[in-house]
Motif scaffolding. Structure first.
Motif, PDB file in Angstrom:
ATOM      1  N   HIS A  75      -5.096  -4.488  -5.160  1.00 28.93           N
ATOM      2  CA  HIS A  75      -4.612  -5.542  -4.280  1.00 28.93           C
ATOM      3  C   HIS A  75      -4.385  -4.976  -2.880  1.00 28.93           C
ATOM      4  CE1 HIS A  75      -1.116  -3.555  -6.081  1.00 28.93           C
ATOM      5  NE2 HIS A  75      -0.473  -3.841  -4.964  1.00 28.93           N
ATOM      6  N   GLU A  77      -1.892  -4.350   0.238  1.00 26.28           N
ATOM      7  CA  GLU A  77      -0.491  -4.247   0.663  1.00 26.28           C
ATOM      8  C   GLU A  77      -0.479  -3.700   2.080  1.00 26.28           C
ATOM      9  OE1 GLU A  77       1.934  -1.815  -1.851  1.00 26.28           O
ATOM     10  OE2 GLU A  77       1.719  -3.154  -3.575  1.00 26.28           O
ATOM     11  N   ASN A  78       0.143  -4.420   2.985  1.00 22.33           N
ATOM     12  CA  ASN A  78       0.260  -4.004   4.380  1.00 22.33           C
ATOM     13  C   ASN A  78      -1.106  -3.681   4.987  1.00 22.33           C
ATOM     14  OD1 ASN A  78       3.069  -4.232   4.222  1.00 22.33           O
ATOM     15  ND2 ASN A  78       3.238  -2.122   3.472  1.00 22.33           N
ATOM     16  N   ARG A  80      -3.739  -2.528   3.538  1.00 18.81           N
ATOM     17  CA  ARG A  80      -4.454  -1.421   2.890  1.00 18.81           C
ATOM     18  C   ARG A  80      -4.745  -1.783   1.442  1.00 18.81           C
ATOM     19  NH1 ARG A  80      -2.500   4.417   4.345  1.00 18.81           N
ATOM     20  NH2 ARG A  80      -4.449   4.659   3.250  1.00 18.81           N
ATOM     21  N   VAL A  82      -4.809  -1.109  -2.282  1.00 18.67           N
ATOM     22  CA  VAL A  82      -4.091  -0.281  -3.253  1.00 18.67           C
ATOM     23  C   VAL A  82      -4.857  -0.373  -4.575  1.00 18.67           C
ATOM     24  CG1 VAL A  82      -1.918   0.051  -4.480  1.00 18.67           C
ATOM     25  CG2 VAL A  82      -1.903  -0.772  -2.107  1.00 18.67           C
TER      26      VAL A  82
END
Length: 87
Positions: A75, A77-78, A80, A82
């Protein structure tokens, strides 16, 4: 997906390679038709199929996560990516 297929083909060919090495070691004529009678080929095919079935069973049993684990897919996150993890 192609790598597991090549692996299974390789496992299927193991008994034939062992028999070929036996023929080479005994100097029995590797390429002579009399060195490869039908009953020997049938036994090699049967042994090969048993090896392939055993490898599929072992692959299914020992690959993947543990039965009580939870998979979290990859997924963002921020901003990026992951990678997926098993918890």
């Amino acid at each position: 997906m192609i790598r597991p297929a090549f692996t299974e083909v390789g496992i299927f060919l193991i008994p034939f390679a062992v028999y070929a090495m036996f023929l080479i070691a005994t100097r029995s004529g590797l390429l002579l038709q009399s060195s490869w009678p039908a009953h020997i080929i049938a036994k090699l095919v049967l042994g090969s199929l048993l090896l392939v079935v055993a490898s599929f069973i072992l692959l299914a049993h020992f690959s993947g996560g543990s039965p009580n684990s939870t998979y979290i897919p990859a997924h963002i996150e921020n901003g990026r990516l992951v990678p997926g993890v098993e918890k």
